[in-house]
Scaffold this active site. Structure first.
Site, short mmCIF file in Angstrom:
data_model
loop_
_atom_site.label_atom_id
_atom_site.label_comp_id
_atom_site.label_asym_id
_atom_site.label_seq_id
_atom_site.Cartn_x
_atom_site.Cartn_y
_atom_site.Cartn_z
N ASP A 53 -16.95 -1.96 5.24
CA ASP A 53 -15.75 -1.83 6.06
C ASP A 53 -14.91 -0.61 5.70
O ASP A 53 -14.21 -0.06 6.55
CB ASP A 53 -14.91 -3.10 5.91
CG ASP A 53 -14.34 -3.59 7.24
OD1 ASP A 53 -14.67 -3.00 8.29
OD2 ASP A 53 -13.56 -4.55 7.24
N LYS A 67 -0.68 -9.98 -2.40
CA LYS A 67 0.43 -10.57 -1.64
C LYS A 67 0.38 -12.09 -1.65
O LYS A 67 1.41 -12.76 -1.78
CB LYS A 67 0.41 -10.03 -0.21
CG LYS A 67 0.68 -8.52 -0.13
CD LYS A 67 0.83 -8.04 1.29
CE LYS A 67 0.94 -6.52 1.35
NZ LYS A 67 2.05 -5.97 0.54
N GLU A 118 -6.45 -3.25 11.19
CA GLU A 118 -7.52 -3.35 12.19
C GLU A 118 -8.73 -2.48 11.80
O GLU A 118 -9.82 -2.65 12.35
CB GLU A 118 -7.01 -2.96 13.57
CG GLU A 118 -6.62 -1.50 13.75
CD GLU A 118 -5.18 -1.22 13.35
OE1 GLU A 118 -4.63 -0.20 13.83
OE2 GLU A 118 -4.61 -1.99 12.56
N GLU A 121 1.97 3.19 5.36
CA GLU A 121 2.59 4.51 5.46
C GLU A 121 4.10 4.39 5.62
O GLU A 121 4.60 3.40 6.15
CB GLU A 121 1.94 5.24 6.65
CG GLU A 121 2.35 6.65 6.86
CD GLU A 121 3.48 6.77 7.88
OE1 GLU A 121 4.24 7.75 7.80
OE2 GLU A 121 3.59 5.88 8.73
N THR A 172 5.63 3.84 9.22
CA THR A 172 5.38 2.49 9.71
C THR A 172 6.23 1.48 8.96
O THR A 172 6.77 0.53 9.54
CB THR A 172 3.89 2.13 9.57
OG1 THR A 172 3.11 3.13 10.21
CG2 THR A 172 3.59 0.78 10.19
N GLU A 205 5.57 -1.55 0.08
CA GLU A 205 4.78 -0.71 -0.82
C GLU A 205 4.25 0.42 0.04
O GLU A 205 3.31 0.25 0.81
CB GLU A 205 3.65 -1.52 -1.46
CG GLU A 205 3.10 -0.90 -2.74
CD GLU A 205 2.18 0.28 -2.48
OE1 GLU A 205 2.43 1.36 -3.05
OE2 GLU A 205 1.24 0.13 -1.70
N CYS A 251 -2.65 5.15 -2.66
CA CYS A 251 -1.25 5.51 -2.48
C CYS A 251 -0.63 6.14 -3.73
O CYS A 251 0.30 6.93 -3.64
CB CYS A 251 -0.43 4.29 -2.05
SG CYS A 251 -0.61 2.88 -3.16
N GLU A 280 1.84 13.57 2.15
CA GLU A 280 0.78 12.67 1.72
C GLU A 280 -0.42 12.83 2.65
O GLU A 280 -0.31 12.64 3.86
CB GLU A 280 1.26 11.22 1.74
CG GLU A 280 0.22 10.25 1.21
CD GLU A 280 0.67 8.81 1.19
OE1 GLU A 280 0.32 8.09 0.25
OE2 GLU A 280 1.39 8.40 2.14
N GLU A 311 5.42 -5.67 -6.66
CA GLU A 311 4.25 -6.53 -6.60
C GLU A 311 3.69 -6.68 -8.00
O GLU A 311 3.76 -5.76 -8.81
CB GLU A 311 3.19 -5.95 -5.65
CG GLU A 311 3.67 -5.93 -4.20
CD GLU A 311 2.59 -5.57 -3.21
OE1 GLU A 311 2.37 -6.37 -2.28
OE2 GLU A 311 1.98 -4.50 -3.35
#
Length: 485
Positions: free
Chosen positions: A90, A159, A176, A226, A229, A247, A281, A382, A459
């Protein structure tokens, strides 16, 4: 894996929208599966399921919740290879990474929080005169997780671990681009004994994410992705005053002082830039190297970078896999061209890899630029790809100021044998995750998160439990009621 649905209340659930999307193997361009797209009806069903499940889950004893989470961690490890191979299909990342990091470290987080379920406690204080108060840390209710595509199952575990340990239910939406392994995690939670509805998975693009952030019965959103978003998610969540954990992105500096052995410095820079094809990241993409060691550093860096093995991600010898998509590859190649146009010197890489049957995939050679300045586009933005910018410095105060000259503040690292200098510099860097003579280590016990526009909340670690609980204060008066009325 031909056709995938939503996972709601312990079983697969067909969507009513009739819409679906394809998930693509980025190494070959082949379709892995079609996935049904969730709409409002599916989200509403997931929320109602979560309400039922959370009521059962929060009523269990903390020890019982811990046993179930520990069982889930055991099942994840038992299925490590199968899950790692699915993740590679994936994401395009090398199997040699996924089989030792993605599932294993996620299972570590689940196991860590399994051991904390009975450690969540409040306070008590005697106020004298027959008065006292106590506090209770209670679950928020229904939490939503929105994942990114670089570490799909690990993010789902990061999470869900603290959320479930605290007695919440979670509705998780994977990217997705990488929708598959979150469904396997849901199956494993069910097998471990998690009550139906406590972990639901819904699929879709940004439209599904918007439905989540707008839903009035969801109490918290934890988002990884990002910056732009993340701002939209936070703004939408504010309409119903949801709690948020963000995050987000980074443009992290690593500072290498001349007392660091060259081979170790190069190892650190490569690890901080080329792991998972640079789609991390926390990547240390701004590599500040002291001028006294710059020539030796770049010479060894070029030699070792050009020797990296690019190929089939399923081959255990492969060190560099495919980027997540052809579209993302074009974005990365665009930044490489922009760096050239800005005057940076291409030391190595900088092209799409097409030989040896890789022409149908999204492969980019690990890329290093030298003679970089702080205002160049590949230094400022980035990229989320295997693109390293090497910058020279001579003065400690100067490099600290340059390292901090960014709107982001996710990570930073210092490399030196002088530990007084290491701590002095680290204390001045504006980043939430910092390393000394290391890069990327993120044990379950350590809270991680960003400064500035790189995020809100944390986290992992004990601290994260506070982000998934709310404090109730209870005042008790043992005396007769006193009233002026």
């Amino acid at each position: 894996m031909a056709h995938q649905q939503q996972y709601i209340h312990g079983r697969y659930h067909a969507s009513t929208s009739g819409e679906h999307f394809e998930t693509i193997n980025p190494a070959t361009g082949e379709v892995i599966a079609t996935v049904e797209h969730a709409g409002q009806a599916e989200l509403d069903a997931a929320v109602e399921s979560a309400k039922q499940g959370q009521k059962v889950w929060s009523a269990m004893s903390p020890v019982e919740r811990g046993r179930i989470l520990k069982k889930a961690a055991e099942l994840l490890r038992e299925n490590n290879e199968e899950l790692a191979r699915l993740e590679v299909l994936d994401t395009g990342k090398p199997l040699q990474e996924a089989i030792v990091v993605d599932i294993q470290t996620g299972a570590d987080v689940i196991e860590y929080y399994a051991g904390l379920t009975d450690k969540i406690q409040g306070d008590y204080q005697d106020l004298g005169n027959g008065n006292f108060f106590y506090t209770r840390r209670e679950p928020l209710g229904i939490c939503a997780g929105i994942g990114a595509w670089n570490y799909p199952i690990q993010i789902a575990m990061w999470k869900s671990g603290p959320a479930l340990a605290a007695g919440n239910a979670m509705i998780f939406k994977p990217s997705e681009e990488t929708p598959l392994t979150a469904l396997k995690l849901a199956e494993i939670f069910t097998e471990a004994g998690l009550p139906d509805g406590v972990f639901n998975v819904i699929q879709g693009d940004a439209r599904t994410g918007q439905l989540i952030t707008n839903h009035p019965d969801i109490d918290k959103v934890s988002f990884t992705g990002e910056v732009g978003t993340g701002k939209k998610v936070m703004a939408a969540s504010a309409q119903s005053l949801k709690q948020v954990t963000m995050e987000l992105g980074g443009k992290s500096p690593m500072i290498i002082f001349p007392d660091m052995p060259v081979d170790q410095a190069v190892s650190a820079a490569m690890l901080a830039n080329f792991y998972t094809q640079g789609e991390v990241c926390t990547n240390g993409t701004r590599v500040f190297v002291h001028a006294d060691m710059l020539d030796a550093f770049t010479k060894e860096l070029k030699q070792r970078t050009e020797a990296m093995i690019i190929g089939d991600p399923m081959d255990m010898d492969t060190q560099v896999g495919a980027l997540i998509s052809k579209d993302h590859m074009q974005k990365v190649l665009g930044y490489i061209q922009a760096a050239k146009d800005a005057g940076a010197t291409l030391l190595c890489g900088g092209y799409q890899v097409t030989e040896n049957g890789l022409d149908k995939g999204a492969f980019v050679a690990p890329t290093v630029f030298t003679d970089c300045t702080d205002d160049m586009p590949q230094v400022r933005d980035e990229i989320f790809g295997p693109v390293m910018s090497v910058l020279s410095f001579t003065d400690e105060d100067e490099v600290i100021a340059r390292a901090n000259d960014t709107k982001l503040g996710l990570a930073a690292g210092v490399f030196t044998k002088d530990f007084a200098r290491a701590h002095r510099v680290i204390n001045q860097l504006q980043a939430g995750i910092c390393w000394i003579n290391s890069w990327g280590a993120s044990p379950a016990e350590m809270p991680v998160g960003g400064y500035k526009q790189s995020g809100i909340g944390r986290e992992n670690g004990i601290e994260t439990l506070y982000h998934y609980t709310q404090n109730k204060s209870v005042f008790v008066d043992l005396n007769d009621i006193q009233s002026p009325y």
